[in-house]
Design a protein around this motif. Structure first.
Motif, PDB file in Angstrom:
ATOM      1  N   UNK A 155       0.962  -1.118   0.121  1.00  0.00           N
ATOM      2  CA  UNK A 155      -0.140   0.088  -0.002  1.00  0.00           C
ATOM      3  C   UNK A 155       0.857   1.271  -0.135  1.00  0.00           C
ATOM      4  N   UNK A 156       0.436   2.292  -0.556  1.00  0.00           N
ATOM      5  CA  UNK A 156       1.082   3.633  -0.593  1.00  0.00           C
ATOM      6  C   UNK A 156       0.775   4.270   0.926  1.00  0.00           C
ATOM      7  N   UNK A 157       1.961   4.874   1.434  1.00  0.00           N
ATOM      8  CA  UNK A 157       1.692   5.509   2.862  1.00  0.00           C
ATOM      9  C   UNK A 157       1.202   6.797   2.546  1.00  0.00           C
ATOM     10  N   UNK A 158       1.360   7.679   1.452  1.00  0.00           N
ATOM     11  CA  UNK A 158       0.629   8.907   1.352  1.00  0.00           C
ATOM     12  C   UNK A 158      -0.576   8.809   0.468  1.00  0.00           C
ATOM     13  N   UNK A 159      -1.215   9.948   0.717  1.00  0.00           N
ATOM     14  CA  UNK A 159      -2.481  10.079  -0.291  1.00  0.00           C
ATOM     15  C   UNK A 159      -1.980  10.361  -1.599  1.00  0.00           C
ATOM     16  N   UNK A 161      -0.948   8.837  -3.905  1.00  0.00           N
ATOM     17  CA  UNK A 161       0.340   7.941  -4.547  1.00  0.00           C
ATOM     18  C   UNK A 161      -0.230   6.605  -4.895  1.00  0.00           C
ATOM     19  N   UNK A 162       0.280   6.153  -6.062  1.00  0.00           N
ATOM     20  CA  UNK A 162      -0.297   4.624  -6.250  1.00  0.00           C
ATOM     21  C   UNK A 162       0.939   3.821  -6.672  1.00  0.00           C
ATOM     22  N   UNK A 163       1.945   3.949  -6.481  1.00  0.00           N
ATOM     23  CA  UNK A 163       3.087   3.389  -6.888  1.00  0.00           C
ATOM     24  C   UNK A 163       3.256   1.977  -6.363  1.00  0.00           C
ATOM     25  N   UNK A 164       3.201   1.694  -5.057  1.00  0.00           N
ATOM     26  CA  UNK A 164       2.949   0.426  -4.599  1.00  0.00           C
ATOM     27  C   UNK A 164       1.875  -0.390  -4.938  1.00  0.00           C
ATOM     28  N   UNK A 165       0.808   0.252  -4.896  1.00  0.00           N
ATOM     29  CA  UNK A 165      -0.324  -0.527  -5.269  1.00  0.00           C
ATOM     30  C   UNK A 165      -0.193  -0.913  -6.894  1.00  0.00           C
ATOM     31  N   UNK A 221       0.945   3.652   6.733  1.00  0.00           N
ATOM     32  CA  UNK A 221       2.150   3.936   7.134  1.00  0.00           C
ATOM     33  C   UNK A 221       2.732   3.010   8.046  1.00  0.00           C
ATOM     34  N   UNK A 222       4.116   2.682   8.091  1.00  0.00           N
ATOM     35  CA  UNK A 222       4.635   1.349   8.805  1.00  0.00           C
ATOM     36  C   UNK A 222       4.119   1.237  10.053  1.00  0.00           C
ATOM     37  N   UNK A 223       4.000   2.433  10.930  1.00  0.00           N
ATOM     38  CA  UNK A 223       3.460   2.154  12.415  1.00  0.00           C
ATOM     39  C   UNK A 223       2.292   1.595  12.463  1.00  0.00           C
ATOM     40  N   UNK A 224       1.344   2.102  11.422  1.00  0.00           N
ATOM     41  CA  UNK A 224      -0.118   1.728  11.671  1.00  0.00           C
ATOM     42  C   UNK A 224      -0.308   0.228  10.936  1.00  0.00           C
ATOM     43  N   UNK A 225       0.438  -0.020  10.253  1.00  0.00           N
ATOM     44  CA  UNK A 225       0.511  -1.570   9.585  1.00  0.00           C
ATOM     45  C   UNK A 225       0.989  -2.451  10.584  1.00  0.00           C
ATOM     46  N   UNK A 226       2.030  -2.097  11.358  1.00  0.00           N
ATOM     47  CA  UNK A 226       2.382  -3.037  12.265  1.00  0.00           C
ATOM     48  C   UNK A 226       1.418  -3.069  13.581  1.00  0.00           C
ATOM     49  N   UNK A 247      10.606  -4.190   7.064  1.00  0.00           N
ATOM     50  CA  UNK A 247       9.308  -3.827   6.296  1.00  0.00           C
ATOM     51  C   UNK A 247      10.156  -3.686   4.986  1.00  0.00           C
ATOM     52  N   UNK A 248       9.675  -4.266   3.877  1.00  0.00           N
ATOM     53  CA  UNK A 248      10.324  -3.867   2.644  1.00  0.00           C
ATOM     54  C   UNK A 248       8.945  -3.312   1.789  1.00  0.00           C
ATOM     55  N   UNK A 249       8.842  -2.434   1.079  1.00  0.00           N
ATOM     56  CA  UNK A 249       7.965  -2.180   0.266  1.00  0.00           C
ATOM     57  C   UNK A 249       7.901  -3.248  -1.078  1.00  0.00           C
TER      58      UNK A 249
END
Ligand code: SF4
Ligand code: SF4
Length: 427
Positions: A155-159, A161-165, A221-226, A247-249
């Motif tokens: 998922x992309x951390x910021x609004x 942004x669609x890169x990781x998706x 964001x990583x903290x929330x994913x964890x 965490x890897x993207x």
């Protein structure tokens, strides 16, 4: 985009806009006449061995920068080194820029091809730290961290942004290969792939447990994913690796898969470009490509006092030169028209409490901000939990007084880190 749930005093909620339906085709940016490698080491470091002007380099050639090999860079293109200069990062930190005049014909280096025959953590750490997606191999070499779990963030951390998706939806085979390599070289079997809740299905037997990330910002964001995906809370001042999680993207894992599959290091970085008119698209650019070449390719112009941001609207940082290059972790490039840059002020905090209601880390920001404004950074740590902030930017977004709280927080952390480093190194 901001909507109050149930009205009244409810916490404001902003949602990510997921990448759904037909995937966009990334615009391929041609290899520019010059690429820039940015190194996080000052060029006058005592033990540095820097490449020299006039040296020729091959695509994928390892440039060792410190005698014991701790610091290295991989040339993303074939060409001739035309300059080695100090480079100021966006917070003012000093690094080094190596400029390479690119050659028309690529000459690939074969050192990694030999290492790729037998995947191992040592060869990954020795060649792949600068892959698109910036894989955090370093953490596996830290004797103080004992990593037992890998989380892949799709998922992309910021609004906006669609890169990781996009990577998760279009490069699932490469991700599966990357997961297999990671398991083999680290010996870690506990792998989770976190993906946006709307992007379900089609993962097959990928070698990881697939879990879903909520659409509410800042869930990715990583903290929330964890917290939401693994049920682990990262203590203030610590990172996921302190809990044994690396965490890897998704792009990093796909890049690892491709690197070992092809025996070649990939250098094309995928990024989301958000234009002044709000439209956005994906581009694929060679690492080291200057921002100005990307803007030209997508037909965007930057006028005086417009703002150019690396990253998304909530957590991105503005850059001071269009010569700034695409780096392995550059997921987005955003241009803001001078007339739509959010207003900030030095108006005092009015204790409205909006920031308190919205902060996922439950920090007493109304008090914290008073110390940050006064430059009392250590007090901000000791009394008001500065290090519990994991930098989502929501406080600045909702601040009634338009105080740039988030920027104060980043500056404070940077200054504290700088002071600590200076004390340790005695510089
Ligand atoms: S950026 Fe602001 S809202 Fe987000 S965690 Fe930090 S203090 Fe809280
Ligand atoms: S939102 Fe801004 S004005 Fe309101 S309490 Fe927080 S810092 Fe103060």
């Amino acid at each position: 985009m901001l909507k109050k749930l149930f009205g009244g005093l409810a916490t404001p909620r902003i949602d990510y806009i997921p990448l759904e339906g037909r995937l966009p085709v990334p615009v391929n940016i041609l290899l520019p006449p010059k690429v820039t490698l940015v190194l996080d080491i000052a060029m006058d470091a005592k033990d540095a061995i820097l490449p020299k002007i006039g040296d020729t380099v091959k695509t994928g050639q390892k440039l060792t920068l410190v005698e014991d090999g701790r610091v290295y860079a991989i040339s993303p293109a074939t060409g001739t080194i035309s300059a080695v200069t100090p480079f100021r990062g966006e917070m003012g930190q000093v690094g080094t820029a190596v400029l390479i005049d690119t050659a028309k014909k690529e000459d690939p280096d074969d050192q990694f091809a030999a290492a790729a025959q037998e995947p191992a953590l040592a060869s990954a750490a020795a060649f792949l730290a600068g892959l698109p997606g910036n894989p955090p191999f370093k953490v596996f070499g830290d004797p103080e961290k004992s990593i037992h779990t890998i989380v892949i963030n799709g998922a992309d951390g910021d609004l906006l942004v669609a890169t990781q998706q996009f990577v998760v939806q279009s490069r699932i085979d490469a991700i599966a290969k990357g997961i297999a390599v990671l398991k083999r070289i680290t010996g870690i079997e506990n792998v989770t792939l976190a993906v946006p809740v709307n992007v379900m299905g089609g993962y097959g037997s990928i070698g990881a447990e697939v879990k879903f990330v909520d659409t509410a910002y800042p869930s990715a964001l990583p903290h929330m994913i964890l917290k939401d995906v693994l049920g682990k809370v990262i203590p203030a001042g610590k990172g996921a690796e302190d809990l044994g999680v690396c965490i890897f993207n998704a792009e990093a894992v796909a890049s690892i898969g491709r690197a070992y599959e092809d025996g070649k290091i990939p250098f094309q970085k995928l990024l989301t470009v958000i234009k002044k008119d709000g439209s956005k698209g994906l581009v694929s650019a060679r690492i080291g490509t200057p921002v100005k070449d990307i803007l030209k390719a997508v037909g965007e112009t930057v006028a005086d006092r417009d703002r150019v941001i690396l990253g998304g609207p909530m957590t991105g940082v503005s850059i001071y030169t269009l010569d700034y290059p695409v780096r392995p972790d550059t997921d987005a490039l955003m241009i803001q028209d001078k007339d739509s840059i959010p207003f900030v002020s030095d108006y005092p905090c009015i204790n409205c409490g909006e920031c308190l209601r919205v902060c996922p880390a439950k920090i007493p920001i109304n008090m914290l901000v008073r110390f940050l404004e006064a430059g009392q950074y250590q007090e901000a740590v000791d009394l008001y939990d500065l290090y519990a902030c994991f930098e989502c930017g929501l406080c600045s977004y909702v601040c009634v007084s338009r105080i740039p709280i988030f920027q104060y927080i980043r500056l404070a952390k940077y200054e504290l880190n700088r002071i600590e480093t200076a004390e340790v190194t005695n510089v």
